[in-house]
Write an enzyme that holds these catalytic residues in place. Structure first.
Site, short mmCIF file in Angstrom:
data_model
loop_
_atom_site.label_atom_id
_atom_site.label_comp_id
_atom_site.label_asym_id
_atom_site.label_seq_id
_atom_site.Cartn_x
_atom_site.Cartn_y
_atom_site.Cartn_z
N HIS A 29 2.48 3.38 7.21
CA HIS A 29 2.27 2.62 5.98
C HIS A 29 0.84 2.07 5.93
CE1 HIS A 29 6.74 1.76 5.56
NE2 HIS A 29 6.68 1.92 6.87
N THR A 31 -0.78 -1.74 4.39
CA THR A 31 -0.24 -3.04 4.02
C THR A 31 -0.45 -3.39 2.55
OG1 THR A 31 -2.34 -4.02 4.67
CG2 THR A 31 -0.58 -4.02 6.32
N GLU A 94 2.38 -0.34 10.35
CA GLU A 94 1.57 -0.76 9.21
C GLU A 94 0.10 -0.72 9.60
OE1 GLU A 94 2.17 -1.70 6.09
OE2 GLU A 94 4.34 -2.13 6.02
N ASP A 142 1.91 4.82 -0.17
CA ASP A 142 1.19 4.67 1.09
C ASP A 142 1.67 5.71 2.12
OD1 ASP A 142 3.65 3.07 1.08
OD2 ASP A 142 3.04 2.26 3.01
ZN LIG Z 1 4.90 1.30 3.09
#
Ligand SMILES: [Zn+2]
Length: 232
Positions: A29, A31, A94, A142
């Site tokens: 991901h 953020t 993340e 993302d």
């Molecule tokens: Zn995400």
């Protein structure tokens, strides 16, 4: 627990992996926040009910928030292959990034070290290291087109398609190949093409073409999604 040097910032936002599931996927991901500290504060705030196992700052600092044995709350609704409870089957990472700037070199170096470290402890194959947008193409974008998946693939930390020649454009065949690779059959052609392009043909636009067809077919042939259940 990781052998890497990590900072620890425990998040209360986690539960048990359901049905004895064990992690066999990693979801990457960004953020979408201005700073890593702001993201860490949110990922550790019980009010927001979100978390990830790790966050990596732009300087390469790795922050460990949820133990890998537990189910962090990073993936939400979505699907990869036949897996719909992605949180129970994955480890979430993340990357501190607002979404509109390149990923820092130190951050990518730390991510690679962390991925090597995680897969040394779990049975996770390169094709099961995916982006949030892969498992939720309509809802999430993302880690986006700036994320260098090819760089990971070179090290066996992801997969990258190869093509010899363009193939005839056929939307149904394109979707069938993406579903064989892992994308949800419930996703629209537009959402699938967008997620696929962000990952495998960043900065390419326009209608579905023969190169998209060939790349998707190569992914389906060489990296068909594993539909088996994984429990401890
Ligand atoms: Zn995400």
């Amino acid at each position: 627990m990781t052998a890497l040097s990590c900072h620890s910032q425990a998040s209360p936002n986690f539960g048990e992996r359901k049905g004895g599931a064990v992690p066999d996927m990693i979801v990457i991901h960004y953020t979408a926040m201005a700073t890593a500290d702001a993201a860490i504060a949110r990922l550790c705030d019980p009010e927001f009910e979100v978390s990830a196992h790790y966050l990596i700052d732009v300087d390469g600092r790795i922050v460990h928030m949820v133990d890998e044995t537990n189910r962090a709350w990073h993936a939400g609704a979505g699907r990869w292959g036949d897996v719909t409870d992605i949180n129970s089957r994955s480890i979430g990472i993340e990357l501190a990034n607002c979404g509109s700037v390149p990923f820092a070199a130190a951050q990518m170096d730390a991510l690679e070290a962390l991925l090597h470290d995680i897969i040394s402890r779990h049975s996770i194959t390169p094709e099961r290291i995916i982006g949030h947008s892969d498992m939720a193409p309509k809802r999430k974008i993302d880690p986006g087109p700036r994320f260098d998946w090819r760089r990971l693939a070179v090290q066996g930390l992801s997969v990258w398609p190869e093509i010899s020649a363009p193939r005839k454009v056929d939307k149904d065949a394109f979707l069938a190949d993406l579903v064989a690779f892992g994308y949800s059959p419930e996703t629209s052609a537009e959402a699938c093409l967008s997620a696929f392009r962000d990952r495998f043909r960043p900065r390419h636009s326009g209608p579905l073409d023969g190169a998209d067809m060939a790349l998707a077919h190569d992914l389906a042939m060489r990296f068909p999604v594993d539909r088996a259940a994984r429990t401890a």
